[in-house]
Design a protein around this motif. Structure first.
Motif, PDB file in Angstrom:
ATOM      1  N   LEU A 208       0.855  -1.009   0.102  1.00 52.92           N
ATOM      2  CA  LEU A 208      -0.211   0.063  -0.164  1.00 52.92           C
ATOM      3  C   LEU A 208       0.982   1.422   0.091  1.00 52.92           C
ATOM      4  O   LEU A 208       0.662   2.358  -0.786  1.00 52.92           O
ATOM      5  N   TRP A 209       1.804   1.535   0.105  1.00 53.25           N
ATOM      6  CA  TRP A 209       2.947   2.501   0.945  1.00 53.25           C
ATOM      7  C   TRP A 209       3.536   2.849  -0.561  1.00 53.25           C
ATOM      8  O   TRP A 209       3.630   4.121  -0.909  1.00 53.25           O
ATOM      9  N   SER A 210       3.788   1.471  -1.656  1.00 58.24           N
ATOM     10  CA  SER A 210       4.632   1.526  -2.012  1.00 58.24           C
ATOM     11  C   SER A 210       3.743   2.293  -3.611  1.00 58.24           C
ATOM     12  O   SER A 210       4.147   3.082  -4.090  1.00 58.24           O
ATOM     13  N   LEU A 211       3.119   1.235  -3.975  1.00 55.50           N
ATOM     14  CA  LEU A 211       1.773   1.676  -4.872  1.00 55.50           C
ATOM     15  C   LEU A 211       1.023   3.167  -4.789  1.00 55.50           C
ATOM     16  O   LEU A 211       0.961   3.389  -5.978  1.00 55.50           O
ATOM     17  N   VAL A 212       0.530   3.673  -3.656  1.00 60.67           N
ATOM     18  CA  VAL A 212      -0.058   4.465  -2.870  1.00 60.67           C
ATOM     19  C   VAL A 212       0.962   5.400  -4.209  1.00 60.67           C
ATOM     20  O   VAL A 212       1.039   6.825  -4.521  1.00 60.67           O
ATOM     21  N   THR A 213       1.994   5.528  -3.049  1.00 63.47           N
ATOM     22  CA  THR A 213       3.061   6.678  -3.207  1.00 63.47           C
ATOM     23  C   THR A 213       3.545   7.011  -4.962  1.00 63.47           C
ATOM     24  O   THR A 213       3.975   7.940  -5.656  1.00 63.47           O
ATOM     25  N   CYS A 214       3.478   5.551  -5.654  1.00 62.68           N
ATOM     26  CA  CYS A 214       3.948   5.681  -7.128  1.00 62.68           C
ATOM     27  C   CYS A 214       2.706   6.216  -7.730  1.00 62.68           C
ATOM     28  O   CYS A 214       2.400   6.048  -9.610  1.00 62.68           O
ATOM     29  N   GLY A 215       1.170   6.449  -7.458  1.00 70.16           N
ATOM     30  CA  GLY A 215       0.631   6.658  -8.034  1.00 70.16           C
ATOM     31  C   GLY A 215      -0.340   5.776  -8.432  1.00 70.16           C
ATOM     32  O   GLY A 215      -1.695   6.205  -9.453  1.00 70.16           O
ATOM     33  N   ALA A 216      -0.810   4.472  -8.275  1.00 75.87           N
ATOM     34  CA  ALA A 216      -1.696   3.787  -8.638  1.00 75.87           C
ATOM     35  C   ALA A 216      -2.982   3.445  -7.797  1.00 75.87           C
ATOM     36  O   ALA A 216      -2.499   4.291  -7.027  1.00 75.87           O
ATOM     37  N   ASP A 217      -3.895   3.505  -8.743  1.00 76.18           N
ATOM     38  CA  ASP A 217      -4.877   3.265  -8.139  1.00 76.18           C
ATOM     39  C   ASP A 217      -5.552   2.164  -7.581  1.00 76.18           C
ATOM     40  O   ASP A 217      -5.730   1.029  -8.244  1.00 76.18           O
ATOM     41  N   VAL A 218      -5.618   1.694  -6.173  1.00 73.47           N
ATOM     42  CA  VAL A 218      -5.776   0.813  -4.912  1.00 73.47           C
ATOM     43  C   VAL A 218      -6.603   0.280  -4.842  1.00 73.47           C
ATOM     44  O   VAL A 218      -7.200   1.499  -3.899  1.00 73.47           O
ATOM     45  N   HIS A 219      -7.012  -1.092  -4.898  1.00 69.61           N
ATOM     46  CA  HIS A 219      -8.482  -1.259  -4.699  1.00 69.61           C
ATOM     47  C   HIS A 219      -8.010  -2.568  -3.620  1.00 69.61           C
ATOM     48  O   HIS A 219      -7.782  -3.340  -3.892  1.00 69.61           O
ATOM     49  N   LEU A 220      -8.804  -2.137  -2.443  1.00 66.02           N
ATOM     50  CA  LEU A 220      -9.191  -3.240  -1.901  1.00 66.02           C
ATOM     51  C   LEU A 220     -10.023  -4.661  -1.194  1.00 66.02           C
ATOM     52  O   LEU A 220     -10.837  -3.799  -1.263  1.00 66.02           O
ATOM     53  N   ALA A 221     -10.652  -5.392  -1.483  1.00 59.81           N
ATOM     54  CA  ALA A 221     -10.999  -6.222  -1.522  1.00 59.81           C
ATOM     55  C   ALA A 221     -10.952  -7.561  -0.363  1.00 59.81           C
ATOM     56  O   ALA A 221      -9.410  -7.786  -0.784  1.00 59.81           O
ATOM     57  N   GLY A 222     -11.962  -7.718   0.184  1.00 62.97           N
ATOM     58  CA  GLY A 222     -12.227  -8.504   1.203  1.00 62.97           C
ATOM     59  C   GLY A 222     -12.673  -8.874   2.001  1.00 62.97           C
ATOM     60  O   GLY A 222     -14.391  -7.945   2.143  1.00 62.97           O
ATOM     61  N   PRO A 223     -13.191  -9.528   2.930  1.00 59.05           N
ATOM     62  CA  PRO A 223     -14.413  -9.743   3.238  1.00 59.05           C
ATOM     63  C   PRO A 223     -14.635  -9.204   4.213  1.00 59.05           C
ATOM     64  O   PRO A 223     -13.515  -9.056   5.291  1.00 59.05           O
ATOM     65  N   PRO A 224     -15.546  -8.363   5.786  1.00 57.36           N
ATOM     66  CA  PRO A 224     -15.578  -7.609   6.379  1.00 57.36           C
ATOM     67  C   PRO A 224     -14.228  -7.677   7.621  1.00 57.36           C
ATOM     68  O   PRO A 224     -14.033  -6.874   7.881  1.00 57.36           O
ATOM     69  N   THR A 225     -14.801  -9.122   8.044  1.00 56.85           N
ATOM     70  CA  THR A 225     -13.638  -9.222   9.185  1.00 56.85           C
ATOM     71  C   THR A 225     -11.945  -9.353   8.779  1.00 56.85           C
ATOM     72  O   THR A 225     -11.316  -8.790   9.610  1.00 56.85           O
ATOM     73  N   LEU A 226     -11.544  -9.347   7.833  1.00 56.82           N
ATOM     74  CA  LEU A 226     -10.478  -9.215   7.544  1.00 56.82           C
ATOM     75  C   LEU A 226      -9.867  -7.889   6.206  1.00 56.82           C
ATOM     76  O   LEU A 226      -8.577  -7.542   6.454  1.00 56.82           O
ATOM     77  N   LEU A 227     -10.564  -6.766   6.198  1.00 60.37           N
ATOM     78  CA  LEU A 227     -11.154  -5.797   6.458  1.00 60.37           C
ATOM     79  C   LEU A 227     -11.577  -4.197   6.790  1.00 60.37           C
ATOM     80  O   LEU A 227     -12.375  -3.716   6.249  1.00 60.37           O
ATOM     81  N   PRO A 228     -10.691  -4.206   7.774  1.00 63.00           N
ATOM     82  CA  PRO A 228     -11.447  -2.574   8.115  1.00 63.00           C
ATOM     83  C   PRO A 228     -11.365  -1.839   7.408  1.00 63.00           C
ATOM     84  O   PRO A 228     -11.370  -1.418   6.860  1.00 63.00           O
ATOM     85  N   ALA A 229     -12.262  -0.439   8.363  1.00 63.73           N
ATOM     86  CA  ALA A 229     -12.225   0.672   7.226  1.00 63.73           C
ATOM     87  C   ALA A 229     -11.022   1.153   7.673  1.00 63.73           C
ATOM     88  O   ALA A 229     -11.322   2.594   6.770  1.00 63.73           O
ATOM     89  N   GLU A 230     -10.394   0.737   8.530  1.00 71.87           N
ATOM     90  CA  GLU A 230      -9.444   1.678   8.768  1.00 71.87           C
ATOM     91  C   GLU A 230      -7.839   1.346   7.699  1.00 71.87           C
ATOM     92  O   GLU A 230      -7.532   2.928   7.753  1.00 71.87           O
ATOM     93  N   PHE A 231      -8.492   1.203   6.962  1.00 66.35           N
ATOM     94  CA  PHE A 231      -7.369   0.300   5.788  1.00 66.35           C
ATOM     95  C   PHE A 231      -7.708   1.766   4.790  1.00 66.35           C
ATOM     96  O   PHE A 231      -6.924   2.246   3.887  1.00 66.35           O
ATOM     97  N   ALA A 232      -8.551   2.528   4.818  1.00 70.71           N
ATOM     98  CA  ALA A 232      -9.323   3.689   3.709  1.00 70.71           C
ATOM     99  C   ALA A 232      -8.138   4.943   3.734  1.00 70.71           C
ATOM    100  O   ALA A 232      -7.923   5.657   3.381  1.00 70.71           O
ATOM    101  N   GLN A 233      -7.471   4.882   4.875  1.00 70.16           N
ATOM    102  CA  GLN A 233      -6.837   5.926   5.481  1.00 70.16           C
ATOM    103  C   GLN A 233      -5.164   5.712   4.212  1.00 70.16           C
ATOM    104  O   GLN A 233      -4.321   7.575   4.180  1.00 70.16           O
ATOM    105  N   PHE A 234      -5.034   4.819   3.970  1.00 68.89           N
ATOM    106  CA  PHE A 234      -4.293   5.057   2.596  1.00 68.89           C
ATOM    107  C   PHE A 234      -4.177   5.485   1.356  1.00 68.89           C
ATOM    108  O   PHE A 234      -3.155   5.317   1.274  1.00 68.89           O
ATOM    109  N   GLY A 235      -5.315   6.074   1.374  1.00 69.41           N
ATOM    110  CA  GLY A 235      -6.031   6.539   0.646  1.00 69.41           C
ATOM    111  C   GLY A 235      -6.362   5.882  -0.961  1.00 69.41           C
ATOM    112  O   GLY A 235      -5.959   5.659  -1.789  1.00 69.41           O
ATOM    113  N   VAL A 236      -6.919   4.573  -0.327  1.00 71.05           N
ATOM    114  CA  VAL A 236      -7.305   3.270  -1.343  1.00 71.05           C
ATOM    115  C   VAL A 236      -8.938   2.988  -1.228  1.00 71.05           C
ATOM    116  O   VAL A 236     -10.008   3.991  -0.322  1.00 71.05           O
TER     117      VAL A 236
END
Length: 340
Positions: A208-236
């Motif tokens: 997440l750190w590397s891809l966002v810094t390099c300008g990629a459009d990053v999308h995360l997918a997973g069940p709610p138990t494995l993908l908490p909302a706090e990951f939105a702070q990465f800009g994804v």
């Protein structure tokens, strides 16, 4: 002829060292959270040069001859440990592999005692892997307090980060887009879907750190138990359904579903996970036609990826990731070893 090739490489390497040292000031590689775009570019450029070295009949160069690299792995590993060992030996460094089960840790020695023992033996770079977050950082701080110039590389710590995996994934993507000149700006605007156990993944955090810094459009997918909302702070962008994350994706990166976590009742079953989030040929129809698939390994076949997809060289980049690991880790050892 071999001597001429060696002399030409040495001259080129010396020129690169002088140029890179003007901007490379990093002593440790503990996290990608503070890596700059320029540093990513330097790592990719250097790894590209070493990838050419690894393609030659003689895959060894004298760049780190006389240096001692210690692989301090407190956690089991096949790919990362072997990759660092091959990288160090390709640079002509001396390598020491640490095994906790046969060490003095069983007699009450602390991690710091172990590190200081190798320090007294003359090590130059220590590569640390541990199941607890923060151990490589603590070792780096201890070495700095001792006034030691030894560099520390984080080879994966708990659920924190795995920076060298993030860098080799970055190199794999950029080298595919331009084999002759892999550079971070190639990822600008590319849609990359990361699917799986984001919550427990140190690989995901580094990527997440590397891809966002390099300008990629990053999308995360997973069940709610494995993908908490706090990951939105990465800009994804976060998705709890797979299809929106895959729609128009250039690359899909799947993550290992950690079976040891199943006791936490985070998922109903592996079969249900594969049905909803497992990557198959049918699900890749949502992506761009030229989509390619990555996985840091080890892969749970039939869970994160279907076996036929994993083994298809037209779609899978897994083998390229493993190969990239040696070149990228050579680049990191080279930059740290020459940076002093």
């Amino acid at each position: 002829m071999l001597a001429q090739e060696q002399a030409a490489y040495t001259e080129q390497a010396d020129f690169c060292v002088r140029r890179l040292l003007m901007v490379w000031t990093r002593r440790h590689i503990l996290s990608l959270s503070d890596f700059s775009f320029v540093e990513y570019a330097l790592v990719l450029q250097t790894a590209g040069s070493f990838q050419q070295v690894l393609a030659r009949p003689n895959r060894k160069v004298p760049t780190l001859q006389g240096r001692i690299i210690v692989n301090l792995f407190f956690e089991p590993s096949t790919r990362t440990r072997s990759s660092f060992e091959l990288a160090a030996k390709a640079l002509s460094a001396d390598v020491v592999n640490f095994s906790p089960s046969t060490s003095s840790l069983t007699k009450g020695e602390t991690i710091f005692d172990t590190t200081r023992t190798y320090l007294a033996m003359g090590m130059d770079i220590v590569v640390v892997r541990h199941s607890l977050s923060g151990v490589p950082q603590s070792i780096a701080q201890d070495l700095e307090q001792l006034g030691s110039p030894v560099s520390v590389i984080n080879a994966g710590d708990g659920q924190h980060e795995h920076p060298t995996q993030g860098l080799l994934d970055l190199f794999t993507l950029c080298a595919l887009l331009d084999p002759h000149d892999p550079r971070p700006e190639l990822l600008a605007g590319k849609k990359i879907a990361i699917v799986g156990d984001i919550l427990h993944s140190r690989v995901a955090r580094s990527n997440l750190w590397s891809l966002v810094t390099c300008g990629a459009d990053v999308h995360l997918a997973g069940p709610p138990t494995l993908l908490p909302a706090e990951f939105a702070q990465f800009g994804v962008t976060l998705h709890h359904r797979l299809e929106p994350a895959l729609a128009g994706a250039d690359f899909v990166m799947t993550l290992r579903l950690q079976k040891e976590r199943m006791g936490d009742y985070l998922l109903p079953s592996l079969r249900e996970y594969h049905r909803l989030y497992g990557i198959t040929r049918e699900k890749l129809a949502h992506c761009r036609p030229e989509v390619r698939v990555l996985h840091p390994g080890p892969v749970n076949r039939g869970v994160e990826l279907s076996s036929d997809l994993l083994d298809d060289p037209r779609l899978s980049l897994v083998s390229q990731q493993v190969a990239s690991g040696v070149a990228v880790r050579m680049a990191l050892l080279y930059l740290l070893g020459g940076g002093r």
